[in-house]
Design a protein around this motif. Sequence first.
Motif, mmCIF file in Angstrom:
data_model
loop_
_atom_site.group_PDB
_atom_site.id
_atom_site.type_symbol
_atom_site.label_atom_id
_atom_site.label_comp_id
_atom_site.label_asym_id
_atom_site.label_seq_id
_atom_site.Cartn_x
_atom_site.Cartn_y
_atom_site.Cartn_z
ATOM 1 N N ASP A 58 7.812 -2.711 -12.197
ATOM 2 C CA ASP A 58 8.129 -2.658 -10.876
ATOM 3 C C ASP A 58 8.611 -1.543 -10.277
ATOM 4 O O ASP A 58 8.727 -0.424 -10.793
ATOM 5 C CB ASP A 58 9.405 -3.961 -10.941
ATOM 6 N N VAL A 59 8.558 -1.414 -9.100
ATOM 7 C CA VAL A 59 8.795 -0.171 -8.232
ATOM 8 C C VAL A 59 9.534 -0.659 -7.090
ATOM 9 O O VAL A 59 9.652 -1.790 -6.515
ATOM 10 C CB VAL A 59 7.822 0.592 -7.702
ATOM 11 N N ALA A 60 10.674 0.135 -6.794
ATOM 12 C CA ALA A 60 11.639 -0.115 -5.521
ATOM 13 C C ALA A 60 11.425 0.673 -4.404
ATOM 14 O O ALA A 60 11.233 2.108 -4.796
ATOM 15 C CB ALA A 60 13.093 -0.183 -6.075
ATOM 16 N N MET A 61 11.217 0.336 -3.266
ATOM 17 C CA MET A 61 11.112 1.185 -1.969
ATOM 18 C C MET A 61 12.352 1.131 -1.025
ATOM 19 O O MET A 61 12.860 -0.039 -0.932
ATOM 20 C CB MET A 61 9.842 0.773 -1.229
ATOM 21 N N GLU A 62 12.495 2.199 -0.559
ATOM 22 C CA GLU A 62 14.016 2.264 0.392
ATOM 23 C C GLU A 62 13.613 2.867 1.936
ATOM 24 O O GLU A 62 12.797 3.686 1.821
ATOM 25 C CB GLU A 62 14.930 3.053 -0.369
ATOM 26 N N GLY A 122 7.115 15.189 -4.444
ATOM 27 C CA GLY A 122 7.861 14.261 -3.435
ATOM 28 C C GLY A 122 7.622 12.505 -3.875
ATOM 29 O O GLY A 122 6.715 12.272 -4.569
ATOM 30 N N ALA A 123 8.480 11.765 -3.329
ATOM 31 C CA ALA A 123 8.361 10.443 -3.705
ATOM 32 C C ALA A 123 7.130 9.577 -2.884
ATOM 33 O O ALA A 123 6.755 10.165 -1.892
ATOM 34 C CB ALA A 123 9.731 9.781 -3.209
ATOM 35 N N PRO A 124 6.361 8.794 -3.577
ATOM 36 C CA PRO A 124 5.419 7.901 -2.811
ATOM 37 C C PRO A 124 6.010 7.315 -1.658
ATOM 38 O O PRO A 124 7.156 6.765 -1.549
ATOM 39 C CB PRO A 124 5.137 7.040 -3.968
ATOM 40 N N ARG A 125 4.962 7.104 -0.765
ATOM 41 C CA ARG A 125 5.372 6.650 0.531
ATOM 42 C C ARG A 125 4.661 5.212 0.844
ATOM 43 O O ARG A 125 3.544 5.233 0.475
ATOM 44 C CB ARG A 125 5.033 7.575 1.874
ATOM 45 N N ALA A 126 5.554 4.195 0.967
ATOM 46 C CA ALA A 126 4.959 2.952 1.493
ATOM 47 C C ALA A 126 4.601 2.891 2.704
ATOM 48 O O ALA A 126 5.249 3.252 3.678
ATOM 49 C CB ALA A 126 5.924 1.992 0.867
ATOM 50 N N VAL A 149 0.899 -1.157 -0.093
ATOM 51 C CA VAL A 149 0.083 0.077 0.045
ATOM 52 C C VAL A 149 0.925 1.235 0.012
ATOM 53 O O VAL A 149 1.564 1.417 0.896
ATOM 54 C CB VAL A 149 -0.917 -0.241 1.339
ATOM 55 N N VAL A 150 0.588 2.170 -0.838
ATOM 56 C CA VAL A 150 1.387 3.284 -1.228
ATOM 57 C C VAL A 150 0.585 4.452 -1.033
ATOM 58 O O VAL A 150 -0.569 4.290 -1.671
ATOM 59 C CB VAL A 150 2.295 3.322 -2.292
ATOM 60 N N LEU A 151 1.214 5.648 -0.626
ATOM 61 C CA LEU A 151 0.163 6.743 -0.586
ATOM 62 C C LEU A 151 1.013 7.718 -1.964
ATOM 63 O O LEU A 151 2.345 8.087 -1.649
ATOM 64 C CB LEU A 151 0.524 7.598 0.376
ATOM 65 N N ASP A 203 10.782 5.818 7.651
ATOM 66 C CA ASP A 203 9.775 5.643 6.494
ATOM 67 C C ASP A 203 10.203 4.917 5.290
ATOM 68 O O ASP A 203 11.257 4.865 5.084
ATOM 69 C CB ASP A 203 9.317 7.047 6.040
ATOM 70 N N TRP A 204 9.203 4.296 4.514
ATOM 71 C CA TRP A 204 9.686 3.546 3.317
ATOM 72 C C TRP A 204 9.178 4.460 2.079
ATOM 73 O O TRP A 204 7.885 4.652 2.007
ATOM 74 C CB TRP A 204 9.105 2.316 3.162
ATOM 75 N N LEU A 205 10.076 4.970 1.251
ATOM 76 C CA LEU A 205 9.548 5.776 0.243
ATOM 77 C C LEU A 205 10.113 4.854 -1.099
ATOM 78 O O LEU A 205 11.093 4.099 -1.207
ATOM 79 C CB LEU A 205 10.306 6.944 0.094
ATOM 80 N N VAL A 206 9.147 5.159 -2.229
ATOM 81 C CA VAL A 206 9.460 4.534 -3.319
ATOM 82 C C VAL A 206 10.458 5.490 -4.085
ATOM 83 O O VAL A 206 10.014 6.455 -4.598
ATOM 84 C CB VAL A 206 8.053 4.553 -4.265
#
Length: 443
Positions: free
Chosen positions: A114-118, A40-44, A33-35, A124-127
Amino acid sequence: MSGTGTRVFVARLAGTNVFDPIGDQVGRVRDVVVLLRPKGAPRAVGLVVEVPGKRRVFLPLTRVTAIDAGQVISTGLVNMRRFEQRPFETLAVGELFDRTVQLADGSGTATVEDVAMERQRNGDWLVSKVFVRRHTGRTGLLRRRGEPELLDIDAIAGLARTAADAQGAALLLAQYDELKPADLADVLHDMGSTRRMEVAAALDDERLADVLEELPEDDQVAILSHLERTRAADVLEAMQPDDAADLLGELPDDQQAELLALMEPEEARDVRRLLAYEDNTAGGLMTTEPVILGPETPIAAALAHVRRKDLTPALASMVFVVRPPLETPTGRFIGVVHLQRLLREPPHEAIGALVDTDIDPVPADAPLLAVTRRLATYDLLAIPVVDDDRRLLGAVSVDDVLDHLLPEDWRETDEEVQPVPAGEVPAVRASGRGPIPRGGRRG
């Protein structure tokens, strides 16, 4: 928790097992689930985890202590409330994959694969990265796809789009390819209306027919009404006649007549006949397509018939033996042959020698309660329905009876298993689908 800067690709994460701190498996990751934000980068914010019973629940990333190769470790505190997507949330696998985006440098468009989150220093986890294939041009109506590229999130535009923007359903369907129809119906029911229509339209006729039979009536009507009329008629033909009749019975008379006219005459004939019966009678419950054979049929041939893929286990439990013609309404009904009996006798023997004549059929106007009692009395999975001349009209199976005995919203009611300490008996409670209380699934 895996350290700051840890990069996790969502496509690889999907399907990963989730464990609690002592090593017991909690479930399996199905989505992230991401916002999506305008800047800014999407937030997981969490994972959609499938727990036993095919239920999907929400696991906040704040309760994930580690994401390593092939496993996710949680704190063990998993809220078993069914996941309900909120309007401002986006599912990475379900809604971002296969989406067309613009390249920020103006060089064209690409498809997200695909997307990668860090993980950031603040937890926080950001895409941060997007794996795409550039569109290199068109050949006829088909867009050619170039080599894959891993781009920074700010190298693309158009990722945050409105729900009305369509996403190709191919990759999403691939994620659910092995699901049983009832489980895929559960997934569709949880989707937003627009997304549900896109996915339903992408299913082939047979698969969509199977899924429609498992959906609540409101979803069935909405999906069928959204389809082009000719396709809707094709899907109805692929459904079991009794299910098709039930669905058509929910439509306005003019739509019902239009779709029946578009169906193949033989398919429409059976459905029209079923529509003439009252809902809670044997005629309204029955299917016109059980296994019907003549008494001279060899056992080997009968066994081949009950192996048909379109038969439910209940209808495959017995063969209905009649005099010609074998199409309903048939010639005179003789009796039934149970599957277990077929398995015990030589394959060359005729089924007429194995007929059980002690099973009393029911008339088409028999009420639901009478049908239920007859099934229970004889411990049957299906029972024959005949007319006044003892011609076989069809059969009522136990699953059809259950559909009518259970509450109308039974498909939308979950049995929630609450986690309890080891050694205690788990409590089970029924919980209808409804709004999430404040702090309910996020807490």
